[in-house]
Design a protein around this motif. Structure first.
Motif, PDB file in Angstrom:
ATOM      1  N   VAL A  64      48.432   8.033 -64.519  1.00  0.00           N
ATOM      2  CA  VAL A  64      48.398   6.663 -63.960  1.00  0.00           C
ATOM      3  C   VAL A  64      48.596   6.709 -62.436  1.00  0.00           C
ATOM      4  O   VAL A  64      48.241   5.768 -61.736  1.00  0.00           O
ATOM      5  CB  VAL A  64      49.457   5.720 -64.600  1.00  0.00           C
ATOM      6  N   LEU A  65      49.148   7.827 -61.931  1.00  0.00           N
ATOM      7  CA  LEU A  65      49.384   7.969 -60.488  1.00  0.00           C
ATOM      8  C   LEU A  65      48.088   8.163 -59.699  1.00  0.00           C
ATOM      9  O   LEU A  65      48.091   8.110 -58.473  1.00  0.00           O
ATOM     10  CB  LEU A  65      50.314   9.160 -60.219  1.00  0.00           C
ATOM     11  N   LEU A  66      46.981   8.389 -60.412  1.00  0.00           N
ATOM     12  CA  LEU A  66      45.711   8.672 -59.729  1.00  0.00           C
ATOM     13  C   LEU A  66      45.004   7.412 -59.218  1.00  0.00           C
ATOM     14  O   LEU A  66      44.021   7.507 -58.512  1.00  0.00           O
ATOM     15  CB  LEU A  66      44.771   9.432 -60.674  1.00  0.00           C
ATOM     16  N   THR A  67      45.474   6.227 -59.606  1.00  0.00           N
ATOM     17  CA  THR A  67      44.811   4.996 -59.187  1.00  0.00           C
ATOM     18  C   THR A  67      45.827   3.939 -58.785  1.00  0.00           C
ATOM     19  O   THR A  67      46.966   3.973 -59.249  1.00  0.00           O
ATOM     20  CB  THR A  67      43.908   4.436 -60.310  1.00  0.00           C
ATOM     21  N   SER A  68      45.398   3.004 -57.926  1.00  0.00           N
ATOM     22  CA  SER A  68      46.300   1.910 -57.555  1.00  0.00           C
ATOM     23  C   SER A  68      46.106   0.714 -58.498  1.00  0.00           C
ATOM     24  O   SER A  68      46.793  -0.273 -58.409  1.00  0.00           O
ATOM     25  CB  SER A  68      46.022   1.478 -56.111  1.00  0.00           C
ATOM     26  N   GLU A  69      45.132   0.854 -59.433  1.00  0.00           N
ATOM     27  CA  GLU A  69      44.865  -0.251 -60.363  1.00  0.00           C
ATOM     28  C   GLU A  69      45.686  -0.123 -61.643  1.00  0.00           C
ATOM     29  O   GLU A  69      46.303   0.909 -61.897  1.00  0.00           O
ATOM     30  CB  GLU A  69      43.361  -0.284 -60.699  1.00  0.00           C
ATOM     31  N   LYS A  70      45.665  -1.200 -62.455  1.00  0.00           N
ATOM     32  CA  LYS A  70      46.458  -1.212 -63.692  1.00  0.00           C
ATOM     33  C   LYS A  70      45.883  -0.289 -64.760  1.00  0.00           C
ATOM     34  O   LYS A  70      44.678  -0.244 -64.960  1.00  0.00           O
ATOM     35  CB  LYS A  70      46.516  -2.637 -64.257  1.00  0.00           C
ATOM     36  N   VAL A  71      46.782   0.426 -65.429  1.00  0.00           N
ATOM     37  CA  VAL A  71      46.389   1.300 -66.532  1.00  0.00           C
ATOM     38  C   VAL A  71      47.226   0.929 -67.762  1.00  0.00           C
ATOM     39  O   VAL A  71      48.451   0.894 -67.690  1.00  0.00           O
ATOM     40  CB  VAL A  71      46.639   2.787 -66.182  1.00  0.00           C
ATOM     41  N   THR A  72      46.550   0.630 -68.864  1.00  0.00           N
ATOM     42  CA  THR A  72      47.263   0.282 -70.105  1.00  0.00           C
ATOM     43  C   THR A  72      47.199   1.455 -71.074  1.00  0.00           C
ATOM     44  O   THR A  72      46.112   1.967 -71.349  1.00  0.00           O
ATOM     45  CB  THR A  72      46.624  -0.954 -70.770  1.00  0.00           C
ATOM     46  N   ILE A  73      48.351   1.879 -71.567  1.00  0.00           N
ATOM     47  CA  ILE A  73      48.399   3.006 -72.499  1.00  0.00           C
ATOM     48  C   ILE A  73      49.026   2.561 -73.814  1.00  0.00           C
ATOM     49  O   ILE A  73      50.094   1.941 -73.817  1.00  0.00           O
ATOM     50  CB  ILE A  73      49.182   4.186 -71.898  1.00  0.00           C
ATOM     51  N   LYS A  74      48.343   2.885 -74.924  1.00  0.00           N
ATOM     52  CA  LYS A  74      48.816   2.465 -76.250  1.00  0.00           C
ATOM     53  C   LYS A  74      49.184   3.664 -77.112  1.00  0.00           C
ATOM     54  O   LYS A  74      48.717   4.771 -76.866  1.00  0.00           O
ATOM     55  CB  LYS A  74      47.724   1.658 -76.954  1.00  0.00           C
ATOM     56  N   ASN A  75      49.975   3.397 -78.141  1.00  0.00           N
ATOM     57  CA  ASN A  75      50.455   4.410 -79.082  1.00  0.00           C
ATOM     58  C   ASN A  75      51.369   5.436 -78.401  1.00  0.00           C
ATOM     59  O   ASN A  75      51.308   6.630 -78.674  1.00  0.00           O
ATOM     60  CB  ASN A  75      49.284   5.123 -79.783  1.00  0.00           C
ATOM     61  N   ILE A  76      52.242   4.952 -77.518  1.00  0.00           N
ATOM     62  CA  ILE A  76      53.203   5.824 -76.827  1.00  0.00           C
ATOM     63  C   ILE A  76      54.364   6.139 -77.780  1.00  0.00           C
ATOM     64  O   ILE A  76      54.931   5.224 -78.363  1.00  0.00           O
ATOM     65  CB  ILE A  76      53.770   5.111 -75.576  1.00  0.00           C
ATOM     66  N   PRO A  77      54.697   7.421 -77.956  1.00  0.00           N
ATOM     67  CA  PRO A  77      55.850   7.725 -78.813  1.00  0.00           C
ATOM     68  C   PRO A  77      57.160   7.330 -78.111  1.00  0.00           C
ATOM     69  O   PRO A  77      57.309   7.577 -76.917  1.00  0.00           O
ATOM     70  CB  PRO A  77      55.767   9.236 -79.011  1.00  0.00           C
ATOM     71  N   ASP A  78      58.066   6.725 -78.859  1.00  0.00           N
ATOM     72  CA  ASP A  78      59.330   6.254 -78.292  1.00  0.00           C
ATOM     73  C   ASP A  78      60.357   7.383 -78.387  1.00  0.00           C
ATOM     74  O   ASP A  78      61.247   7.367 -79.227  1.00  0.00           O
ATOM     75  CB  ASP A  78      59.791   5.025 -79.082  1.00  0.00           C
ATOM     76  N   ILE A  79      60.202   8.379 -77.521  1.00  0.00           N
ATOM     77  CA  ILE A  79      61.068   9.561 -77.592  1.00  0.00           C
ATOM     78  C   ILE A  79      61.622   9.873 -76.201  1.00  0.00           C
ATOM     79  O   ILE A  79      61.075   9.438 -75.188  1.00  0.00           O
ATOM     80  CB  ILE A  79      60.301  10.801 -78.111  1.00  0.00           C
ATOM     81  N   VAL A  80      62.712  10.638 -76.180  1.00  0.00           N
ATOM     82  CA  VAL A  80      63.451  10.878 -74.950  1.00  0.00           C
ATOM     83  C   VAL A  80      62.562  11.420 -73.817  1.00  0.00           C
ATOM     84  O   VAL A  80      62.551  10.872 -72.713  1.00  0.00           O
ATOM     85  CB  VAL A  80      64.624  11.860 -75.212  1.00  0.00           C
ATOM     86  N   ASP A  81      61.803  12.486 -74.077  1.00  0.00           N
ATOM     87  CA  ASP A  81      61.003  13.109 -73.014  1.00  0.00           C
ATOM     88  C   ASP A  81      60.032  12.124 -72.371  1.00  0.00           C
ATOM     89  O   ASP A  81      59.831  12.131 -71.160  1.00  0.00           O
ATOM     90  CB  ASP A  81      60.213  14.306 -73.556  1.00  0.00           C
ATOM     91  N   VAL A  82      59.410  11.282 -73.199  1.00  0.00           N
ATOM     92  CA  VAL A  82      58.411  10.337 -72.693  1.00  0.00           C
ATOM     93  C   VAL A  82      59.090   9.178 -71.960  1.00  0.00           C
ATOM     94  O   VAL A  82      58.662   8.770 -70.876  1.00  0.00           O
ATOM     95  CB  VAL A  82      57.530   9.833 -73.858  1.00  0.00           C
ATOM     96  N   ASN A  83      60.186   8.669 -72.544  1.00  0.00           N
ATOM     97  CA  ASN A  83      60.901   7.564 -71.894  1.00  0.00           C
ATOM     98  C   ASN A  83      61.455   7.969 -70.534  1.00  0.00           C
ATOM     99  O   ASN A  83      61.452   7.183 -69.584  1.00  0.00           O
ATOM    100  CB  ASN A  83      62.019   7.037 -72.802  1.00  0.00           C
ATOM    101  N   LEU A  84      61.920   9.232 -70.428  1.00  0.00           N
ATOM    102  CA  LEU A  84      62.415   9.738 -69.142  1.00  0.00           C
ATOM    103  C   LEU A  84      61.317   9.751 -68.092  1.00  0.00           C
ATOM    104  O   LEU A  84      61.546   9.420 -66.932  1.00  0.00           O
ATOM    105  CB  LEU A  84      62.959  11.159 -69.314  1.00  0.00           C
ATOM    106  N   LEU A  85      60.108  10.152 -68.511  1.00  0.00           N
ATOM    107  CA  LEU A  85      58.989  10.209 -67.567  1.00  0.00           C
ATOM    108  C   LEU A  85      58.621   8.795 -67.097  1.00  0.00           C
ATOM    109  O   LEU A  85      58.374   8.566 -65.908  1.00  0.00           O
ATOM    110  CB  LEU A  85      57.779  10.894 -68.204  1.00  0.00           C
ATOM    111  N   ILE A  86      58.605   7.830 -68.034  1.00  0.00           N
ATOM    112  CA  ILE A  86      58.288   6.444 -67.661  1.00  0.00           C
ATOM    113  C   ILE A  86      59.341   5.918 -66.681  1.00  0.00           C
ATOM    114  O   ILE A  86      59.024   5.256 -65.693  1.00  0.00           O
ATOM    115  CB  ILE A  86      58.203   5.555 -68.930  1.00  0.00           C
TER     116      ILE A  86
END
Length: 436
Positions: free
Chosen positions: A34-56
């Motif tokens: 998502v860092l590659l663009t200044s526009e909105k990016v929608t991501i679905k089916n994100i796992p609700d887990i520690v590693d991913v939540n930390l990155l968000i």
């Protein structure tokens, strides 16, 4: 968090349906992109887990707007990235804890001309080298300095230039990182010996929908023609194939009848076939896998009668993440199998816990183990143990669910890093698990 443990009482037969989470290994790449663009990016089916939540959370701290519409959908916009924050002690502390944070380097380098990469931490499964990433960035024209004081690689560039490169190993995260850098580089980049995992195919698909020009997707030869800017997009992540494999093994070990829903069958490659070689029956029903109750499952031999050997190999070979699951499942099969873990040094060190539980395993060396199936004549017995890495953690959980008596699994934040609400989802199938 760190002091929690699972208390498991084994022996229950499970029944019902389970839906796999979004793919953890895809998530870390996709969310970095998502860092590659200044526009909105929608991501679905994100796992609700520690590693991913930390990155968000890390992206939020960097100034990326993150709107978590639901637990599995997030809208990102990286139009005001605070590059100064990357030099702060807070960023170092947070990114140092998260192996996936290396994935933001490619996008930052491509769009802002600089990035900071921590030396990797995370799992205890042997060396996780960053050479592929750093050398790839260098070939694209980035300079790097390693700072001994803060254990960081400081990367910078006046503008990346396309080039030809042959990777020394088909590293999944390395390929993804170089690919994300190359889409905004000037001219053409060719990456040979590229990883071609479904996660990378997904990342390529997402980048193409943002306006990137990539050909050779799904092969080990990627050709990227750089563009000046990328636009926003919407992307849905695949189900986690490691979870799917874990549930197949779990069903067989506990003599359960389980339906795994929406598995993304065409993206599973050789995985179902490997579990079939252990004698596990399964039926494909649309996009679901149904695993029937089985009294016993018998490990196949090779056609010439020699002992089955299951080893890991870069995609489309068998993923190293599922070898520990295959190993644990084989302990109650009829027959023998040699498990050969080529890609990581210490992934097999959890077998001593299985031996303590009564499994018959000969650990030949750090890479190979022979499992002599107990054919259910002896049940494993519950013990107290600790989880060394994410995948071994779930293997031990599966062993505990099939064992007699009570097991305690400590250090389960290692499991939470990779599997969302695993206890609640298994309890819904009839498992006896308590979080203590």
């Amino acid at each position: 968090m760190s002091s929690s443990a699972f208390e498991v009482r084994g022996g229950n037969r499970l029944k019902g349906e389970i839906i796999p989470q979004g793919a953890k290994n895809e998530a870390l790449q996709i969310i970095s992109a998502v860092l590659l663009t200044s526009e909105k990016v929608t991501i679905k089916n994100i796992p609700d887990i520690v590693d991913v939540n930390l990155l968000i959370e890390l992206l939020g701290d960097m100034g990326v707007t993150t709107e978590r519409v639901s637990r599995d959908t997030c809208i990102f916009q990286a139009d005001k990235v605070d590059m100064e924050y990357l030099q702060s002690p807070e960023f170092r502390k947070k990114s140092g804890k998260l192996r996936g944070s290396v994935m933001i380097a490619g996008p930052l380098l491509a769009r802002f001309g600089q990035a900071y990469v921590p030396k990797p931490g995370g799992d205890k499964i042997g060396r996780r080298r960053l050479d592929t990433h750093i050398i790839g960035f260098e070939k694209l024209g980035a300079k790097f300095v390693y700072d001994n004081d803060d254990n960081y690689f400081h990367l910078q560039t006046d503008g990346l230039q396309g080039t030809y490169m042959l990777l020394d190993e088909p590293s999944v995260t390395g390929t993804a990182n170089i690919l994300m850098a190359a889409v905004l580089a000037k001219g053409q980049t060719i990456i040979y010996n590229a990883a071609c995992e479904p996660y990378l195919q997904q990342l390529s698909k997402m980048l193409i929908s943002m306006g990137a020009r990539i050909s050779g997707v799904g092969s080990n030869l990627l050709t990227i023609d750089g563009v000046n800017t990328l636009k926003g997009c919407e992307h849905r992540m695949l189900p986690d194939m490691i979870e799917i494999g874990s549930f197949i093994g779990l069903a067989a070990m506990t003599q359960s009848e389980i339906t795994i829903k929406n598995v993304g069958l065409q993206h599973l490659g050789i995985i179902p076939e490997k579990f079939r070689q252990l004698g596990i029956q399964m039926e494909f029903r649309g996009d679901d896998i149904f695993i029937p109750f089985q009294e016993k499952y018998e490990i196949q031999t090779f056609l010439d009668g020699s002992i089955l050997n299951i080893s890991d190999h870069p995609w489309p070979g068998f993923t190293p993440d599922l070898l520990s699951i295959v190993l644990v499942t084989a302990t109650q099969a009829q027959g023998s199998v040699m498990i050969h873990q080529k890609m990581f040094e210490s992934r097999l060190f959890f077998v001593d816990k299985l031996i303590d539980m009564g499994a018959q395993i000969v650990l030949c060396d750090p890479h190979r183990a022979v499992v002599i199936g107990l054919a259910r004549q002896h049940k494993l017995r519950g013990i107290t143990m600790s989880s060394p890495d994410i995948r071994a953690g779930v293997s031990l959980l599966i062993a505990a669910l099939s064992a007699e008596g009570k097991s305690t699994i400590q250090n389960i934040d290692q499991i939470d890093r990779g599997y969302q609400y695993i206890d609640q989802r298994l309890i819904a199938l009839g498992a006896d698990i308590k979080r203590i």
